[in-house]
Enzyme design. Structure first.
Site, PDB file in Angstrom:
ATOM      1  N   GLY A  84       0.835  -1.197   0.000  1.00  0.00           N
ATOM      2  CA  GLY A  84       0.000   0.000   0.000  1.00  0.00           C
ATOM      3  C   GLY A  84       0.864   1.238   0.000  1.00  0.00           C
ATOM      4  N   GLN A 126       2.952   9.994   1.033  1.00  0.00           N
ATOM      5  CA  GLN A 126       4.271   9.363   1.225  1.00  0.00           C
ATOM      6  C   GLN A 126       5.270   9.704   0.124  1.00  0.00           C
ATOM      7  OE1 GLN A 126       2.230   5.349   1.932  1.00  0.00           O
ATOM      8  NE2 GLN A 126       4.140   5.121   3.048  1.00  0.00           N
ATOM      9  N   CYS A 134       5.323   0.053   7.238  1.00  0.00           N
ATOM     10  CA  CYS A 134       5.041   1.209   6.385  1.00  0.00           C
ATOM     11  C   CYS A 134       6.322   1.570   5.653  1.00  0.00           C
ATOM     12  CB  CYS A 134       4.580   2.382   7.248  1.00  0.00           C
ATOM     13  SG  CYS A 134       4.202   3.872   6.299  1.00  0.00           S
ATOM     14  N   LEU A 135       6.193   1.861   4.369  1.00  0.00           N
ATOM     15  CA  LEU A 135       7.379   2.243   3.594  1.00  0.00           C
ATOM     16  C   LEU A 135       7.993   3.539   4.120  1.00  0.00           C
ATOM     17  CD1 LEU A 135       6.098   1.237   0.050  1.00  0.00           C
ATOM     18  CD2 LEU A 135       8.038   0.224   1.269  1.00  0.00           C
ATOM     19  N   HIS A 144      -5.090   1.898   6.811  1.00  0.00           N
ATOM     20  CA  HIS A 144      -3.732   2.427   7.021  1.00  0.00           C
ATOM     21  C   HIS A 144      -3.427   3.528   5.987  1.00  0.00           C
ATOM     22  CE1 HIS A 144       0.791   1.643   7.624  1.00  0.00           C
ATOM     23  NE2 HIS A 144       0.745   2.385   6.533  1.00  0.00           N
ATOM     24  N   GLU A 145      -3.795   3.274   4.719  1.00  0.00           N
ATOM     25  CA  GLU A 145      -3.497   4.257   3.661  1.00  0.00           C
ATOM     26  C   GLU A 145      -4.358   5.506   3.805  1.00  0.00           C
ATOM     27  OE1 GLU A 145      -0.825   3.731   2.310  1.00  0.00           O
ATOM     28  OE2 GLU A 145      -0.717   1.593   2.802  1.00  0.00           O
ATOM     29  N   HIS A 187      -2.944   7.878   6.243  1.00  0.00           N
ATOM     30  CA  HIS A 187      -1.860   8.721   5.721  1.00  0.00           C
ATOM     31  C   HIS A 187      -2.397  10.050   5.198  1.00  0.00           C
ATOM     32  CE1 HIS A 187       1.885   6.479   5.873  1.00  0.00           C
ATOM     33  NE2 HIS A 187       1.325   5.393   5.375  1.00  0.00           N
TER      34      HIS A 187
HETATM   35  C1  QAP Z   1       0.748  -0.852   4.897  1.00  0.00           C
HETATM   36  O1  QAP Z   1       2.954  -1.145   4.129  1.00  0.00           O
HETATM   37  C2  QAP Z   1       0.443  -2.112   5.656  1.00  0.00           C
HETATM   38  O2  QAP Z   1       9.565  -1.528   6.796  1.00  0.00           O
HETATM   39  C3  QAP Z   1       1.623  -1.026   3.689  1.00  0.00           C
HETATM   40  O3  QAP Z   1      11.609  -2.217   5.214  1.00  0.00           O
HETATM   41  C4  QAP Z   1       1.440  -3.016   5.999  1.00  0.00           C
HETATM   42  O4  QAP Z   1       3.682  -1.917   2.177  1.00  0.00           O
HETATM   43  C5  QAP Z   1      -0.823  -2.371   6.048  1.00  0.00           C
HETATM   44  C6  QAP Z   1       7.712  -2.207   3.733  1.00  0.00           C
HETATM   45  C7  QAP Z   1       1.138  -4.170   6.714  1.00  0.00           C
HETATM   46  C8  QAP Z   1      -1.121  -3.521   6.746  1.00  0.00           C
HETATM   47  C9  QAP Z   1      -0.150  -4.435   7.068  1.00  0.00           C
HETATM   48  C10 QAP Z   1       7.999  -1.852   5.031  1.00  0.00           C
HETATM   49  C11 QAP Z   1       8.769  -2.553   2.909  1.00  0.00           C
HETATM   50  C12 QAP Z   1       6.352  -2.181   3.198  1.00  0.00           C
HETATM   51  C13 QAP Z   1       9.295  -1.871   5.515  1.00  0.00           C
HETATM   52  C14 QAP Z   1       3.942  -1.626   3.313  1.00  0.00           C
HETATM   53  C15 QAP Z   1      10.356  -2.227   4.684  1.00  0.00           C
HETATM   54  C16 QAP Z   1      10.086  -2.577   3.369  1.00  0.00           C
HETATM   55  C17 QAP Z   1       5.282  -1.721   3.888  1.00  0.00           C
HETATM   56 CO    CO Z   2       2.152   3.509   5.404  1.00  0.00          CO
END
Ligand code: QAP
Ligand code: CO
Length: 179
Positions: A46, A51, A96-97, A138-139, A142
């Site tokens: 997401g 972001q 989270c990215l 979550h998005e 943001h």
């Molecule tokens: C949001 O998050 C989400 O720390 C999206 O080193 C995540 O795509 C909602 C990511 C989980 C619900 C459950 C995070 C990639 C990606 C990092 C992501 C990383 C590399 C996160």
């Molecule tokens: Co995020």
């Protein structure tokens, strides 16, 4: 198409509220496409426009398990809104990215209904549950300037922000040195 730079906490731009999209035109479609490409490249499930430093109400999500043979299922929305949320809650370990390297459990409504405009500017309604429901919420957070770490205790949040700040300083020092 292009890869966009992803802001990381604690960047003040991540705390701002995004503005509604007036019309899903070619510029918004291009933003959606670039965000999706950036999310897939990361890889992530997401991404919100906030972001990538664009304060417009646009999100992209794809929770398909493509590593296990599922077909990609990209969702791109402008002006997404939670119109219904269950009182039943569920807990997911979120990342989270914009908060790289940190994962913590967050409790949110287990199912929700989301309304928004798709890539064609058509109003759509999505009934979501499980990981998709969590990711959409979550998005949308943001777009209000809220990160998943804002749902944690102040102690946990401060610890994460402190570590991210330290990492940023180290990175800056490395870049300065390379001038
Ligand atoms: C949001 O998050 C989400 O720390 C999206 O080193 C995540 O795509 C909602 C990511 C989980 C619900 C459950 C995070 C990639 C990606 C990092 C992501 C990383 C590399 C996160
Ligand atoms: Co995020």
């Amino acid at each position: 198409m292009a890869l966009l730079k992803i802001l990381t906490a604690p960047d003040p731009r991540l705390k701002e509220r995004a503005l509604p999209v007036e019309k899903v035109d070619d510029e918004i479609r291009q933003l959606m496409d670039n965000m999706l490409e950036t999310m897939y490249a990361a890889p992530g499930i997401g991404l919100a426009a906030t972001q990538v430093g664009v304060l417009k109400r646009v999100i992209v999500v794809d929770v398909a398990d493509t590593k296990n043979g599922e077909e990609p299922n990209p969702i791109m929305l402008a002006n997404p809104e939670v119109v219904k949320a269950s009182s039943d809650q569920s807990i997911y370990e979120e990342g989270c990215l914009s908060v790289p390297g940190f994962y913590e459990e967050v409790e949110r409504p287990e199912t929700c209904t989301i309304k928004g405009l798709n890539r064609d500017g058509k109003e759509v309604e999505i009934k979501a549950e499980g990981l998709l429901a969590t990711c959409l919420q979550h998005e949308i957070d943001h777009l209000e300037g809220t990160l998943f770490i804002d749902h944690l205790s102040r102690l946990k949040r401060n610890m994460i922000v402190k570590k991210l700040t330290k990492e940023k300083k180290l990175k800056e020092a490395a870049t300065d040195h390379n001038l």
